[in-house]
Scaffold this active site. Structure first.
Site, PDB file in Angstrom:
ATOM      1  N   HIS A 135      30.426 -11.733  -0.921  1.00  0.00           N
ATOM      2  CA  HIS A 135      30.202 -10.867   0.178  1.00  0.00           C
ATOM      3  C   HIS A 135      28.772 -10.757   0.782  1.00  0.00           C
ATOM      4  CE1 HIS A 135      29.822  -9.135  -3.617  1.00  0.00           C
ATOM      5  NE2 HIS A 135      28.863  -8.416  -3.191  1.00  0.00           N
ATOM      6  N   GLU A 212      11.490   9.662   5.377  1.00  0.00           N
ATOM      7  CA  GLU A 212      11.213   8.531   6.149  1.00  0.00           C
ATOM      8  C   GLU A 212      12.254   8.346   6.898  1.00  0.00           C
ATOM      9  OE1 GLU A 212       8.614   7.076   6.432  1.00  0.00           O
ATOM     10  OE2 GLU A 212       7.589   6.566   4.619  1.00  0.00           O
TER      11      GLU A 212
HETATM   12  P1  5GP Z   1      27.020  -6.504  -5.210  1.00  0.00           P
HETATM   13  O1  5GP Z   1      26.038  -5.704  -5.971  1.00  0.00           O
HETATM   14  O2  5GP Z   1      28.221  -7.241  -5.555  1.00  0.00           O
HETATM   15  O3  5GP Z   1      26.299  -7.414  -4.267  1.00  0.00           O
HETATM   16  O4  5GP Z   1      27.851  -5.383  -4.101  1.00  0.00           O
HETATM   17  C1  5GP Z   1      29.007  -5.127  -4.229  1.00  0.00           C
HETATM   18  C2  5GP Z   1      29.320  -3.753  -3.186  1.00  0.00           C
HETATM   19  O5  5GP Z   1      30.561  -3.570  -3.046  1.00  0.00           O
HETATM   20  C3  5GP Z   1      28.549  -2.405  -3.610  1.00  0.00           C
HETATM   21  O6  5GP Z   1      27.550  -2.122  -2.422  1.00  0.00           O
HETATM   22  C4  5GP Z   1      29.788  -1.580  -3.893  1.00  0.00           C
HETATM   23  O7  5GP Z   1      29.292  -0.175  -3.283  1.00  0.00           O
HETATM   24  C5  5GP Z   1      30.861  -2.120  -2.988  1.00  0.00           C
HETATM   25  N1  5GP Z   1      32.272  -1.853  -3.476  1.00  0.00           N
HETATM   26  C6  5GP Z   1      32.276  -2.023  -4.543  1.00  0.00           C
HETATM   27  N2  5GP Z   1      33.673  -1.413  -5.146  1.00  0.00           N
HETATM   28  C7  5GP Z   1      34.082  -1.473  -3.515  1.00  0.00           C
HETATM   29  C8  5GP Z   1      35.496  -1.144  -3.026  1.00  0.00           C
HETATM   30  O8  5GP Z   1      36.672  -1.078  -3.630  1.00  0.00           O
HETATM   31  N3  5GP Z   1      35.552  -1.357  -1.894  1.00  0.00           N
HETATM   32  C9  5GP Z   1      34.483  -1.342  -0.873  1.00  0.00           C
HETATM   33  N4  5GP Z   1      34.687  -1.177   0.401  1.00  0.00           N
HETATM   34  N5  5GP Z   1      33.528  -1.516  -1.394  1.00  0.00           N
HETATM   35  C10 5GP Z   1      33.324  -1.845  -2.696  1.00  0.00           C
HETATM   36 ZN    ZN Z   2       7.389   6.075   2.509  1.00  0.00          ZN
END
Ligand code: 5GP
Ligand code: ZN
Length: 219
Positions: A135, A212
């Site tokens: 992602h 900010e």
């Molecule tokens: P990473 O740290 O792996 O780069 O980021 C994973 C992202 O996926 C995080 O920003 C988290 O908030 C998001 N996330 C985790 N579980 C889910 C989910 O079930 N659905 C969605 N839409 N986002 C998720």
């Molecule tokens: Zn600042």
């Protein structure tokens, strides 16, 4: 679910409302992050099954694939920028100046540029992702959100732990490839906008980020 939670969007993107899945096509699914770390936080999920369980550093070694991803990221960045303009444009001094010039009689020969909201959006990956499916984060720079609850939530978007998509392909000796890049998360807290250092004082940083955010919207 846990670390495989993003897989559900790839399997059945059509089963989600537009408040969750923004769009999907043969190669990508664009969604809202469920725990947004900014006022706008989207994720772009590539569907290619030969890539989407690889670490981003490995997946993006394939230049042809990387080029496809970069093109789609730009598309989502544009959508995100349009959303920021819709939300904050009326508050923005730059946009107001442009509107005033447009409405002047006679209008000036040269209109001031409106605000470039593309610049207020960061696109990239985490050096050590927590979710298994590939992602790319497409996230507004404000880092102002209720869901920002731990210092790591901030540092993961405010240190070299966040690797901009523009930086790929990474050089073989890029230090962010190192397994110790998790150490970036423990760096001092530092305001993304003014550079003020908050050390370990997360609550103070949060308060400052709200101030900010209010200024940033109105720039
Ligand atoms: P990473 O740290 O792996 O780069 O980021 C994973 C992202 O996926 C995080 O920003 C988290 O908030 C998001 N996330 C985790 N579980 C889910 C989910 O079930 N659905 C969605 N839409 N986002 C998720
Ligand atoms: Zn600042």
């Amino acid at each position: 679910l846990g670390r495989d939670g993003l897989g559900a969007y790839l399997a059945k993107p059509e089963s989600y409302p537009s408040s969750v899945v923004i769009y999907h096509n043969a190669d990508f699914v664009a969604i809202h992050d469920m725990f947004p770390k900014s006022s706008l936080h989207l994720l772009l999920l590539p569907r290619d099954q030969t890539k989407n369980l690889l670490h981003p550093f490995d997946a993006f070694e394939d230049v042809e694939f990387l080029t496809k991803v970069k093109t789609e990221v730009q598309k989502l960045r544009k959508l995100a920028a349009a959303e920021l303009r819709r939300r904050y444009g009326k508050d923005s001094a730059q946009e107001q100046a442009r509107q005033a010039a447009l409405n002047a009689d006679p209008p000036p020969d040269e209109l001031p540029d409106g605000r470039d909201w593309d610049k207020e959006i960061m696109c990239g990956v985490h050096a050590v992702p927590s979710m298994n499916h590939l992602h790319v984060h497409v996230i507004a720079t404000d880092r102002y959100s209720d869901r920002m609850k731990h210092r790591k939530h901030y540092t993961s978007f405010a240190t070299p732990f966040f690797v901009p998509i523009e930086d790929f392909p990474l050089a073989p000796d890029d230090e962010r490839r190192h397994p110790t890049s998790e150490g970036y998360l423990w760096r001092d807290l530092k305001c993304w906008r003014c550079g003020r250092v908050f050390g370990n004082r997360f609550v103070e940083l949060k308060k400052h980020l709200e101030e900010e955010y209010e200024e940033w919207k109105k720039l």
